[in-house]
Scaffold this motif. Structure first.
Motif, PDB file in Angstrom:
ATOM      1  N   VAL A  66       2.543 -13.864  -1.910  1.00  0.00           N
ATOM      2  CA  VAL A  66       0.994 -13.567  -1.635  1.00  0.00           C
ATOM      3  C   VAL A  66       0.903 -11.981  -1.433  1.00  0.00           C
ATOM      4  O   VAL A  66       1.804 -11.385  -0.738  1.00  0.00           O
ATOM      5  CB  VAL A  66       0.617 -14.067  -0.245  1.00  0.00           C
ATOM      6  CG1 VAL A  66      -0.914 -13.790   0.177  1.00  0.00           C
ATOM      7  CG2 VAL A  66       0.660 -15.741  -0.641  1.00  0.00           C
ATOM      8  N   VAL A  67      -0.302 -11.237  -1.893  1.00  0.00           N
ATOM      9  CA  VAL A  67      -0.115  -9.806  -1.793  1.00  0.00           C
ATOM     10  C   VAL A  67      -1.394  -9.598  -0.966  1.00  0.00           C
ATOM     11  O   VAL A  67      -2.690 -10.132  -1.177  1.00  0.00           O
ATOM     12  CB  VAL A  67      -0.536  -9.089  -3.118  1.00  0.00           C
ATOM     13  CG1 VAL A  67      -0.944  -7.692  -2.866  1.00  0.00           C
ATOM     14  CG2 VAL A  67       0.634  -9.531  -4.083  1.00  0.00           C
ATOM     15  N   HIS A  68      -1.291  -8.914   0.190  1.00  0.00           N
ATOM     16  CA  HIS A  68      -2.200  -8.633   1.026  1.00  0.00           C
ATOM     17  C   HIS A  68      -2.567  -7.221   0.954  1.00  0.00           C
ATOM     18  O   HIS A  68      -1.674  -6.334   0.836  1.00  0.00           O
ATOM     19  CB  HIS A  68      -1.767  -8.870   2.670  1.00  0.00           C
ATOM     20  CG  HIS A  68      -1.389 -10.204   2.882  1.00  0.00           C
ATOM     21  ND1 HIS A  68      -1.996 -11.281   3.380  1.00  0.00           N
ATOM     22  CD2 HIS A  68      -0.226 -10.705   2.605  1.00  0.00           C
ATOM     23  CE1 HIS A  68      -1.356 -12.459   3.500  1.00  0.00           C
ATOM     24  NE2 HIS A  68      -0.264 -12.032   3.020  1.00  0.00           N
ATOM     25  N   THR A  69      -3.924  -6.963   1.027  1.00  0.00           N
ATOM     26  CA  THR A  69      -4.282  -5.217   1.140  1.00  0.00           C
ATOM     27  C   THR A  69      -5.361  -5.245   2.195  1.00  0.00           C
ATOM     28  O   THR A  69      -5.913  -6.195   2.764  1.00  0.00           O
ATOM     29  CB  THR A  69      -5.030  -5.055  -0.167  1.00  0.00           C
ATOM     30  OG1 THR A  69      -6.027  -5.670  -0.616  1.00  0.00           O
ATOM     31  CG2 THR A  69      -3.951  -5.054  -1.477  1.00  0.00           C
ATOM     32  N   GLU A  70      -5.603  -3.973   2.424  1.00  0.00           N
ATOM     33  CA  GLU A  70      -6.631  -3.745   3.534  1.00  0.00           C
ATOM     34  C   GLU A  70      -8.075  -4.390   3.173  1.00  0.00           C
ATOM     35  O   GLU A  70      -8.168  -4.501   1.615  1.00  0.00           O
ATOM     36  CB  GLU A  70      -6.794  -2.235   3.854  1.00  0.00           C
ATOM     37  CG  GLU A  70      -7.626  -1.373   2.970  1.00  0.00           C
ATOM     38  CD  GLU A  70      -7.074  -1.206   1.452  1.00  0.00           C
ATOM     39  OE1 GLU A  70      -7.662  -0.623   0.890  1.00  0.00           O
ATOM     40  OE2 GLU A  70      -5.685  -1.436   1.192  1.00  0.00           O
ATOM     41  N   PRO A  71      -9.072  -4.554   3.872  1.00  0.00           N
ATOM     42  CA  PRO A  71     -10.432  -5.280   3.351  1.00  0.00           C
ATOM     43  C   PRO A  71     -10.941  -4.293   2.261  1.00  0.00           C
ATOM     44  O   PRO A  71     -11.767  -4.896   1.303  1.00  0.00           O
ATOM     45  CB  PRO A  71     -11.172  -5.354   4.626  1.00  0.00           C
ATOM     46  CG  PRO A  71     -10.115  -5.351   5.712  1.00  0.00           C
ATOM     47  CD  PRO A  71      -8.987  -4.435   5.020  1.00  0.00           C
ATOM     48  N   ALA A  72     -10.993  -3.061   2.203  1.00  0.00           N
ATOM     49  CA  ALA A  72     -11.531  -1.992   0.969  1.00  0.00           C
ATOM     50  C   ALA A  72     -10.776  -2.115  -0.191  1.00  0.00           C
ATOM     51  O   ALA A  72     -11.459  -1.710  -1.040  1.00  0.00           O
ATOM     52  CB  ALA A  72     -11.922  -0.767   1.778  1.00  0.00           C
ATOM     53  N   ALA A  73      -9.783  -2.845  -0.329  1.00  0.00           N
ATOM     54  CA  ALA A  73      -8.909  -2.690  -1.591  1.00  0.00           C
ATOM     55  C   ALA A  73      -8.712  -1.278  -2.118  1.00  0.00           C
ATOM     56  O   ALA A  73      -8.982  -1.142  -3.290  1.00  0.00           O
ATOM     57  CB  ALA A  73      -9.495  -3.925  -2.547  1.00  0.00           C
ATOM     58  N   ALA A  74      -8.635  -0.517  -1.216  1.00  0.00           N
ATOM     59  CA  ALA A  74      -8.420   1.030  -1.661  1.00  0.00           C
ATOM     60  C   ALA A  74      -7.125   1.384  -2.543  1.00  0.00           C
ATOM     61  O   ALA A  74      -7.273   2.319  -3.276  1.00  0.00           O
ATOM     62  CB  ALA A  74      -8.731   1.978  -0.663  1.00  0.00           C
ATOM     63  N   ARG A  75      -6.194   0.634  -1.947  1.00  0.00           N
ATOM     64  CA  ARG A  75      -4.839   0.783  -2.790  1.00  0.00           C
ATOM     65  C   ARG A  75      -4.858  -0.203  -4.008  1.00  0.00           C
ATOM     66  O   ARG A  75      -4.755  -1.363  -3.595  1.00  0.00           O
ATOM     67  CB  ARG A  75      -3.612   0.492  -1.945  1.00  0.00           C
ATOM     68  CG  ARG A  75      -2.201   0.938  -2.402  1.00  0.00           C
ATOM     69  CD  ARG A  75      -1.211   1.253  -1.408  1.00  0.00           C
ATOM     70  NE  ARG A  75      -1.403   2.016  -0.499  1.00  0.00           N
ATOM     71  CZ  ARG A  75      -1.032   3.384  -0.451  1.00  0.00           C
ATOM     72  NH1 ARG A  75      -0.728   3.904  -1.706  1.00  0.00           N
ATOM     73  NH2 ARG A  75      -1.231   4.069   0.617  1.00  0.00           N
ATOM     74  N   LEU A  76      -4.840   0.320  -5.215  1.00  0.00           N
ATOM     75  CA  LEU A  76      -4.745  -0.349  -6.418  1.00  0.00           C
ATOM     76  C   LEU A  76      -3.442  -0.983  -6.265  1.00  0.00           C
ATOM     77  O   LEU A  76      -2.342  -0.548  -6.083  1.00  0.00           O
ATOM     78  CB  LEU A  76      -4.931   0.513  -7.481  1.00  0.00           C
ATOM     79  CG  LEU A  76      -6.102   1.370  -7.456  1.00  0.00           C
ATOM     80  CD1 LEU A  76      -6.439   2.023  -8.724  1.00  0.00           C
ATOM     81  CD2 LEU A  76      -7.538   0.343  -7.315  1.00  0.00           C
ATOM     82  N   PHE A  77      -3.432  -2.299  -6.954  1.00  0.00           N
ATOM     83  CA  PHE A  77      -2.291  -3.033  -7.101  1.00  0.00           C
ATOM     84  C   PHE A  77      -2.194  -3.683  -8.379  1.00  0.00           C
ATOM     85  O   PHE A  77      -3.039  -4.570  -8.562  1.00  0.00           O
ATOM     86  CB  PHE A  77      -2.143  -4.215  -6.174  1.00  0.00           C
ATOM     87  CG  PHE A  77      -0.838  -4.919  -5.972  1.00  0.00           C
ATOM     88  CD1 PHE A  77       0.351  -4.376  -5.357  1.00  0.00           C
ATOM     89  CD2 PHE A  77      -0.842  -6.290  -6.815  1.00  0.00           C
ATOM     90  CE1 PHE A  77       1.409  -5.240  -5.261  1.00  0.00           C
ATOM     91  CE2 PHE A  77       0.440  -6.872  -6.818  1.00  0.00           C
ATOM     92  CZ  PHE A  77       1.714  -6.335  -6.129  1.00  0.00           C
TER      93      PHE A  77
END
Length: 64
Positions: free
Chosen positions: A43-54
């Motif tokens: 599972v990939v978790h990112t911050e709510p704004a999804a500012a870091r591209l994955f």
């Protein structure tokens, strides 16, 4: 050296090898990506704004 997100430098090693906190997606300010690897899934978790591209891609019968 400060951590790249709001998690303190002392918190990051505590996360390795343990279950992630239920609020891992929103508990720290800043941009970050947390990869949770379990026996059945990743599972990939990112911050709510999804500012870091994955990015992911198929590779060698799986994903990279």
């Amino acid at each position: 050296m400060p951590a790249p997100c709001g998690a303190g430098v002392f918190e990051l090693p505590l996360l390795a090898g343990t279950a992630l906190p239920a609020d891992a997606t929103w508990c720290w300010p800043g941009t970050y990506t947390v990869i949770e690897k379990a026996a059945a899934a990743v599972v990939v978790h990112t911050e709510p704004a999804a500012a870091r591209l994955f990015y992911t891609t198929r590779w060698d019968g799986g994903w990279a």
